[in-house]
Design a protein around this motif. Structure first.
Motif, PDB file in Angstrom:
ATOM      1  N   VAL A 137      42.525  55.926  40.460  1.00  0.00           N
ATOM      2  CA  VAL A 137      41.639  54.979  39.770  1.00  0.00           C
ATOM      3  C   VAL A 137      40.493  55.774  39.163  1.00  0.00           C
ATOM      4  CG1 VAL A 137      40.123  52.984  40.020  1.00  0.00           C
ATOM      5  CG2 VAL A 137      42.212  53.121  41.365  1.00  0.00           C
ATOM      6  N   SER A 138      40.555  55.993  37.878  1.00  0.00           N
ATOM      7  CA  SER A 138      39.499  56.736  37.207  1.00  0.00           C
ATOM      8  C   SER A 138      38.491  55.806  36.545  1.00  0.00           C
ATOM      9  CB  SER A 138      40.086  57.695  36.169  1.00  0.00           C
ATOM     10  OG  SER A 138      40.792  56.956  35.196  1.00  0.00           O
ATOM     11  N   ASP A 139      38.925  54.587  36.252  1.00  0.00           N
ATOM     12  CA  ASP A 139      38.061  53.623  35.592  1.00  0.00           C
ATOM     13  C   ASP A 139      37.528  52.635  36.627  1.00  0.00           C
ATOM     14  OD1 ASP A 139      36.748  52.048  33.780  1.00  0.00           O
ATOM     15  OD2 ASP A 139      38.561  51.169  32.910  1.00  0.00           O
ATOM     16  N   LEU A 140      36.244  52.752  36.964  1.00  0.00           N
ATOM     17  CA  LEU A 140      35.660  51.901  38.003  1.00  0.00           C
ATOM     18  C   LEU A 140      35.467  50.461  37.552  1.00  0.00           C
ATOM     19  CD1 LEU A 140      33.108  54.360  39.628  1.00  0.00           C
ATOM     20  CD2 LEU A 140      35.397  53.756  40.395  1.00  0.00           C
ATOM     21  N   THR A 141      35.752  50.158  36.287  1.00  0.00           N
ATOM     22  CA  THR A 141      35.679  48.766  35.832  1.00  0.00           C
ATOM     23  C   THR A 141      36.848  47.950  36.376  1.00  0.00           C
ATOM     24  OG1 THR A 141      36.851  49.262  33.777  1.00  0.00           O
ATOM     25  CG2 THR A 141      34.438  49.352  33.722  1.00  0.00           C
ATOM     26  N   GLU A 142      37.800  48.615  37.026  1.00  0.00           N
ATOM     27  CA  GLU A 142      38.918  47.923  37.658  1.00  0.00           C
ATOM     28  C   GLU A 142      38.535  47.343  39.012  1.00  0.00           C
ATOM     29  OE1 GLU A 142      42.306  50.483  37.934  1.00  0.00           O
ATOM     30  OE2 GLU A 142      42.100  51.170  35.880  1.00  0.00           O
ATOM     31  N   ILE A 143      37.370  47.713  39.537  1.00  0.00           N
ATOM     32  CA  ILE A 143      36.932  47.249  40.848  1.00  0.00           C
ATOM     33  C   ILE A 143      36.514  45.785  40.752  1.00  0.00           C
ATOM     34  CG2 ILE A 143      35.318  47.638  42.754  1.00  0.00           C
ATOM     35  CD1 ILE A 143      37.313  49.940  42.276  1.00  0.00           C
ATOM     36  N   THR A 144      37.105  44.947  41.595  1.00  0.00           N
ATOM     37  CA  THR A 144      36.854  43.506  41.575  1.00  0.00           C
ATOM     38  C   THR A 144      35.996  43.100  42.765  1.00  0.00           C
ATOM     39  OG1 THR A 144      39.003  43.161  40.528  1.00  0.00           O
ATOM     40  CG2 THR A 144      37.973  41.250  41.530  1.00  0.00           C
ATOM     41  N   CYS A 145      35.002  42.272  42.531  1.00  0.00           N
ATOM     42  CA  CYS A 145      34.135  41.752  43.590  1.00  0.00           C
ATOM     43  C   CYS A 145      34.949  40.824  44.493  1.00  0.00           C
ATOM     44  CB  CYS A 145      32.962  40.990  42.978  1.00  0.00           C
ATOM     45  SG  CYS A 145      31.908  40.172  44.207  1.00  0.00           S
ATOM     46  N   PRO A 146      34.934  41.067  45.811  1.00  0.00           N
ATOM     47  CA  PRO A 146      35.691  40.206  46.717  1.00  0.00           C
ATOM     48  C   PRO A 146      35.051  38.831  46.894  1.00  0.00           C
ATOM     49  CG  PRO A 146      34.467  41.831  47.967  1.00  0.00           C
ATOM     50  CD  PRO A 146      34.284  42.166  46.514  1.00  0.00           C
ATOM     51  N   HIS A 147      33.799  38.689  46.493  1.00  0.00           N
ATOM     52  CA  HIS A 147      33.081  37.423  46.664  1.00  0.00           C
ATOM     53  C   HIS A 147      33.339  36.453  45.508  1.00  0.00           C
ATOM     54  CE1 HIS A 147      29.993  34.831  48.330  1.00  0.00           C
ATOM     55  NE2 HIS A 147      29.404  34.782  47.155  1.00  0.00           N
ATOM     56  N   CYS A 148      33.207  36.932  44.268  1.00  0.00           N
ATOM     57  CA  CYS A 148      33.336  36.030  43.111  1.00  0.00           C
ATOM     58  C   CYS A 148      34.528  36.365  42.216  1.00  0.00           C
ATOM     59  CB  CYS A 148      32.049  36.031  42.281  1.00  0.00           C
ATOM     60  SG  CYS A 148      31.766  37.552  41.346  1.00  0.00           S
TER      61      CYS A 148
END
Length: 68
Positions: free
Chosen positions: A23-34
């Motif tokens: 995973v080089s693009d951290l925009t793939e990280i999804t918030c577990p809350h919303c």
């Protein structure tokens, strides 16, 4: 595979995420809350200790050096 701390830009929720080297693009990280893909990586504090043997310092929690 390090664990990073993130904060969601939408709901301000702080969370940790195990990030694989693929995973080089951290925009793939999804918030577990919303569920929003708008997380920013936070600066994390690390714990490094060097008192006595490796076994005693490895089992001590961060901030405890084994000294009284």
């Amino acid at each position: 595979m390090p664990i990073f701390e993130f904060r969601c830009k939408k709901c301000n929720h702080k969370f940790e995420e195990l990030v694989f080297s693929s995973v080089s693009d951290l925009t793939e990280i999804t918030c577990p809350h919303c569920g929003e893909k708008a997380a920013e990586k936070l600066m994390s504090a690390c714990c490094v200790g060097s008192s006595g043997s490796a076994a005693s310092s490895a089992s001590a929690p961060c901030g405890r050096s084994g000294f009284s």
